[in-house]
Scaffold this motif. Sequence first.
Motif, short mmCIF file in Angstrom:
data_model
loop_
_atom_site.label_atom_id
_atom_site.label_comp_id
_atom_site.label_asym_id
_atom_site.label_seq_id
_atom_site.Cartn_x
_atom_site.Cartn_y
_atom_site.Cartn_z
N ARG A 50 0.83 -1.20 0.00
CA ARG A 50 0.00 0.00 0.00
C ARG A 50 0.88 1.26 0.00
O ARG A 50 0.64 2.20 -0.77
CB ARG A 50 -0.92 0.00 1.21
N ARG A 51 1.89 1.27 0.86
CA ARG A 51 2.79 2.44 0.91
C ARG A 51 3.54 2.60 -0.41
O ARG A 51 3.74 3.72 -0.90
CB ARG A 51 3.77 2.27 2.07
N LEU A 52 3.95 1.46 -1.00
CA LEU A 52 4.65 1.53 -2.28
C LEU A 52 3.75 2.14 -3.34
O LEU A 52 4.19 2.99 -4.14
CB LEU A 52 5.12 0.15 -2.70
N GLY A 53 2.49 1.73 -3.38
CA GLY A 53 1.57 2.29 -4.36
C GLY A 53 1.40 3.79 -4.21
O GLY A 53 1.37 4.53 -5.20
N GLN A 54 1.30 4.25 -2.97
CA GLN A 54 1.14 5.69 -2.73
C GLN A 54 2.38 6.46 -3.17
O GLN A 54 2.27 7.53 -3.78
CB GLN A 54 0.87 5.92 -1.23
N VAL A 55 3.57 5.90 -2.87
CA VAL A 55 4.82 6.56 -3.27
C VAL A 55 4.93 6.64 -4.79
O VAL A 55 5.31 7.68 -5.36
CB VAL A 55 6.03 5.80 -2.67
N VAL A 56 4.60 5.55 -5.48
CA VAL A 56 4.72 5.52 -6.95
C VAL A 56 3.72 6.48 -7.58
O VAL A 56 4.03 7.17 -8.56
CB VAL A 56 4.52 4.08 -7.47
N LEU A 57 2.52 6.58 -7.02
CA LEU A 57 1.53 7.53 -7.53
C LEU A 57 2.03 8.97 -7.38
O LEU A 57 1.82 9.80 -8.28
CB LEU A 57 0.20 7.35 -6.81
N ARG A 58 2.68 9.27 -6.25
CA ARG A 58 3.23 10.62 -6.07
C ARG A 58 4.32 10.90 -7.11
O ARG A 58 4.43 12.01 -7.64
CB ARG A 58 3.78 10.78 -4.66
N LEU A 59 5.13 9.88 -7.38
CA LEU A 59 6.16 10.04 -8.42
C LEU A 59 5.54 10.38 -9.77
O LEU A 59 6.02 11.24 -10.51
CB LEU A 59 6.97 8.75 -8.55
N LEU A 60 4.44 9.67 -10.11
CA LEU A 60 3.80 9.86 -11.42
C LEU A 60 3.21 11.25 -11.58
O LEU A 60 3.01 11.73 -12.70
CB LEU A 60 2.69 8.81 -11.61
N GLU A 61 2.90 11.89 -10.48
CA GLU A 61 2.31 13.23 -10.55
C GLU A 61 3.36 14.27 -10.93
O GLU A 61 3.01 15.39 -11.30
CB GLU A 61 1.66 13.58 -9.22
N THR A 84 -8.99 6.19 -5.80
CA THR A 84 -9.42 7.56 -5.52
C THR A 84 -9.55 8.34 -6.82
O THR A 84 -8.99 7.96 -7.86
CB THR A 84 -8.42 8.27 -4.60
N ARG A 85 -10.27 9.44 -6.75
CA ARG A 85 -10.44 10.27 -7.95
C ARG A 85 -9.09 10.77 -8.47
O ARG A 85 -8.82 10.75 -9.68
CB ARG A 85 -11.36 11.45 -7.64
N GLY A 86 -8.21 11.19 -7.54
CA GLY A 86 -6.92 11.71 -7.96
C GLY A 86 -6.06 10.66 -8.64
O GLY A 86 -5.41 10.93 -9.67
N SER A 87 -6.07 9.43 -8.09
CA SER A 87 -5.27 8.36 -8.69
C SER A 87 -5.77 8.03 -10.09
O SER A 87 -4.97 7.84 -11.03
CB SER A 87 -5.33 7.11 -7.81
N LEU A 88 -7.08 7.96 -10.24
CA LEU A 88 -7.65 7.62 -11.55
C LEU A 88 -7.40 8.74 -12.56
O LEU A 88 -7.19 8.47 -13.76
CB LEU A 88 -9.15 7.35 -11.41
N GLU A 89 -7.42 10.00 -12.10
CA GLU A 89 -7.12 11.10 -13.01
C GLU A 89 -5.66 11.04 -13.47
O GLU A 89 -5.35 11.30 -14.65
CB GLU A 89 -7.40 12.43 -12.31
N THR A 90 -4.76 10.67 -12.55
CA THR A 90 -3.35 10.53 -12.92
C THR A 90 -3.16 9.44 -13.96
O THR A 90 -2.46 9.62 -14.97
CB THR A 90 -2.51 10.20 -11.67
N LEU A 91 -3.81 8.29 -13.74
CA LEU A 91 -3.70 7.19 -14.70
C LEU A 91 -4.34 7.55 -16.04
O LEU A 91 -3.82 7.20 -17.11
CB LEU A 91 -4.33 5.93 -14.12
N SER A 92 -5.49 8.24 -16.00
CA SER A 92 -6.15 8.64 -17.25
C SER A 92 -5.29 9.60 -18.05
O SER A 92 -5.24 9.55 -19.28
CB SER A 92 -7.50 9.31 -16.93
N ARG A 93 -4.58 10.49 -17.33
CA ARG A 93 -3.70 11.45 -18.02
C ARG A 93 -2.57 10.71 -18.73
O ARG A 93 -2.24 10.99 -19.88
CB ARG A 93 -3.15 12.45 -17.00
N HIS A 94 -1.97 9.73 -18.04
CA HIS A 94 -0.89 8.98 -18.68
C HIS A 94 -1.41 8.05 -19.78
O HIS A 94 -0.65 7.68 -20.68
CB HIS A 94 -0.13 8.17 -17.61
N ALA A 95 -2.69 7.67 -19.69
CA ALA A 95 -3.28 6.84 -20.75
C ALA A 95 -3.74 7.68 -21.93
O ALA A 95 -4.08 7.13 -23.00
CB ALA A 95 -4.47 6.05 -20.19
#
Length: 547
Positions: free
Chosen positions: A55-66, A96-107
Amino acid sequence: MGTTRHRGRAAMDVSALLERAGSGDQDRALPALQHFIAENSQCFLFDMEGRDQRRRLGQVVLRLLEGDLQPACQLACLGCLRILTRDKSNLRPFSTRGSLETLSRHAGIDGIEERVGGLPDSDVMVEALKCLCNLVFNSSAAQEKCAESGMVLGICQRIKLYNTRKLAPDIRFFDCRLLFLLTALRLDIRKQLAYELRGVHLLTKVLEDTLVVQWDNSQEVAAGEEGGCPLACEQTNCAMEILKILFNITWDLNKRQVDEEDASAYRHLVAILRHCLLAPVEEEDQAEELHSHTVNLLGNLPLMCLDVLLMAQVQPSSAEYLGLNMDAVDSLLDFLNKKVERGHRLKETVIPALNLLTESARGHRETRKFLRMRVLPPLRDVQTRPEVGDTLRNKLVRLMTHPDTDVKHCAAELLFVLCKENVARFVKYTGYGNAAGLLAVRGLMGSCWSEGTYSEDEDTDTEEYKEAKANINPVTGRVEERSADPMVSMTEEQKESEAMKLFILFDKLARQKIFQPMSLAPDGKLVPLDEATHPLVEVRESESDSD
């Protein structure tokens, strides 16, 4: 496909990765992320003890992607998330909405056309789409957030631009895969795509472009297309995803009013589906799967539009009947025969084909007569039971006694329609024992033995059948030697005794509710026997052993 699913390591040892990724330094994080991906690429099962670290790894990687990352680091981050989103017990950080928006942007499906640097790298978009597919498939929360964010609109905007942008085949495939998952799991998205976004028109065009269809006219693929170059694997895979989406958004089509414009669009789609049935495919397994999805979709479309299946020009190699090209119908029969022969997952694979052929035969006279010629040719073999043999008729008759009620009903219904719903002919081809189920449901038990009338061109009585007709047992549907009457040598008292034993046995089974006595009602249907009208003789239990 074909990969071994390994269980994850106890804690997946991500401490070092957390430390490097948490620093925000791309150069330090990239090797650790790549090592994590290489070690866990085949991991689909996860231990609970490492859940907090993941879980912590996922949060860290999402912050990196932003942040502003190089494509290689973006790709590594998304590859890491693709593995983590397989863990169904640990999806909250990604839903979360923010995570999905980040993934949608990269997609590249966030709906923003003008962005600095243009679209993301192709490999990055594919990885982001894979992450979204995992989330939508595994998380109801992610499905809801995707519906609220209007993700389907972003996907459709990109689909409309396929012809003007050279996108990698994998991007098209995962666009369609994500859209399929959304429409399969969310009714509101299904309706939005069908009505607001005119999904049938949009996806029909994409299917046409994917298959590179060339036309002679609006309803006929150019001659030679079906026998041309086989469809490549990537073409077939993408086409199947499109067919599945179209199936989802046309699931209630038979309940809708179809206007002239819609009917024209559905006829155009049927012409493409005819091409799907007849075009060669590189891989045999893919061909069967493509045909299966095609059959499923054809079953959703209005019956009046299916006549397009017969409108192609007759070619020298065509299956011709009454001047019509029956190649598509012949292909459907071949598909049905293969699926029945395998006997695997009959409900999912055979019922759609049976229903499609039944409705086509009921609605189109030429189709019915062609199917009858192929499935129920003039009866010559009167020595073999109808369910014994390798012909399609034999296989369908066997299905009439299948344990699954839906399977046996659909098989019986097709044969009944091919017999022009003539009870006598139906019994002739199937035997009364096999036909009894459908006849009872339809209330036709009382008309089983009437000969019925049909036109001269519908008469299928061969000389062999006419000669043997008097000796055919209607229950089994074959010629049987007359057995000796076992009651010839019995006295009247013995006959009465045997009758009483039989009555006692039936009475006992009825009282124990093992079966329920039925009677034939005036409308021809079976109804429970009224004990008040037909009183049972009270017989003492002790008499059951008496002579």
